[in-house]
Design an enzyme around this catalytic site. Sequence first.
Site, mmCIF file in Angstrom:
data_model
loop_
_atom_site.group_PDB
_atom_site.id
_atom_site.type_symbol
_atom_site.label_atom_id
_atom_site.label_comp_id
_atom_site.label_asym_id
_atom_site.label_seq_id
_atom_site.Cartn_x
_atom_site.Cartn_y
_atom_site.Cartn_z
ATOM 1 N N GLU A 41 -50.450 145.411 -44.619
ATOM 2 C CA GLU A 41 -50.585 146.288 -43.447
ATOM 3 C C GLU A 41 -49.978 145.580 -42.217
ATOM 4 O O GLU A 41 -50.091 144.352 -42.092
ATOM 5 C CB GLU A 41 -52.093 146.513 -43.246
ATOM 6 C CG GLU A 41 -52.506 147.371 -42.087
ATOM 7 C CD GLU A 41 -54.051 147.459 -41.993
ATOM 8 O OE1 GLU A 41 -54.770 146.690 -42.678
ATOM 9 O OE2 GLU A 41 -54.527 148.305 -41.222
ATOM 10 N N LYS A 111 -52.346 155.873 -41.388
ATOM 11 C CA LYS A 111 -53.722 155.510 -41.766
ATOM 12 C C LYS A 111 -54.737 156.475 -41.153
ATOM 13 O O LYS A 111 -54.743 156.695 -39.928
ATOM 14 C CB LYS A 111 -54.001 154.081 -41.310
ATOM 15 C CG LYS A 111 -55.344 153.512 -41.751
ATOM 16 C CD LYS A 111 -55.454 152.056 -41.287
ATOM 17 C CE LYS A 111 -56.699 151.356 -41.774
ATOM 18 N NZ LYS A 111 -56.773 149.959 -41.269
ATOM 19 N N CYS A 144 -55.548 149.821 -46.166
ATOM 20 C CA CYS A 144 -56.713 148.965 -45.932
ATOM 21 C C CYS A 144 -58.051 149.711 -45.929
ATOM 22 O O CYS A 144 -58.527 150.120 -46.964
ATOM 23 C CB CYS A 144 -56.501 148.152 -44.665
ATOM 24 S SG CYS A 144 -57.485 146.630 -44.701
ATOM 25 N N VAL A 171 -60.672 142.192 -43.687
ATOM 26 C CA VAL A 171 -61.580 141.373 -42.895
ATOM 27 C C VAL A 171 -62.950 141.298 -43.581
ATOM 28 O O VAL A 171 -63.519 140.223 -43.726
ATOM 29 C CB VAL A 171 -61.708 141.968 -41.475
ATOM 30 C CG1 VAL A 171 -62.713 141.199 -40.659
ATOM 31 C CG2 VAL A 171 -60.346 141.998 -40.778
HETATM 32 C C1 ACM Z 1 -58.563 146.984 -41.909
HETATM 33 O O1 ACM Z 1 -58.609 148.203 -42.158
HETATM 34 N N1 ACM Z 1 -57.444 146.395 -41.575
HETATM 35 C C2 ACM Z 1 -59.766 146.163 -41.988
#
Ligand code: ACM
Length: 265
Positions: A41, A111, A144, A171
């Site tokens: 990402e 996203k 992510c 994370v």
């Molecule tokens: C994330 O979605 N980069 C934790």
Amino acid sequence: MKLAVGQMEPQITSVEENIARVKVLLEKAEENTVDVLVLPELCNSGYVFQSSDEANASAEEIPQGPMSSELLAWSKAGRMVVAGICERTDKGLYNSAGIFANGEHITTYRKIHLFLNEKSWFQSGNDEPPVVEFNGSKFGVMICFDWIFPEIARVLALKGAQAILHPANLVLPYCQDAMITRSIENHVFTATANRIGTEREVAFSGHSQITSPKGQRLASLNGEEIGITVYNIDLSMADDKMITNRNHLFDDRHPDLYSRIIQND
Ligand code: ACM
């Protein structure tokens, strides 16, 4: 079909340096005759912005921007690459995944589920996540934190994805294990390309991986490595949705009893 995930440490706002780092992974993938490569990402920009101006200064248009151009060029030799890109548009910035194959920009996924401070810089995507066809196989894309909403992987599987390609900057400590469940509950391959390193005191976990429809971890990197890991997969394995000889993952659902999950309150 040789599927690979690339792991790297982007530098916050250092667009040129990030392109150089991505090029190292593209070269490794070329040496290993990879067909489909997934990169982390926001690999053009880094993750922990301190202002919208900083995010904007690191963003690019897809496919005109400099990172997109590198990825397009790499994909020309009959390959596909999916990479997380900080994207600038007329409507604002998006945390996006550019999908490039055979020298063409196939589509961009924006996203949907923004994590923490991403909500300060990015708009959330408004379109269903895509499934793209490449060399006769079907690949879904999510980014992510979409992992924590199982609806996304399910929608991709229902749209026919045999593998879910997943650029990440992880994370929280749960995702790599959760992706095993996403694989099993949908009988799909998954390929999570994560970043490493600590940026402005936020630590990212690496451990990029490829999982199988039966929940095996087929290939993985550790928490510090920079590089790629490759697995030669038979995507047709994902077409068998039987979990026992009397249970089909999709046909056995009772969506009439799940209407609550598509209500907002
Ligand atoms: C994330 O979605 N980069 C934790």
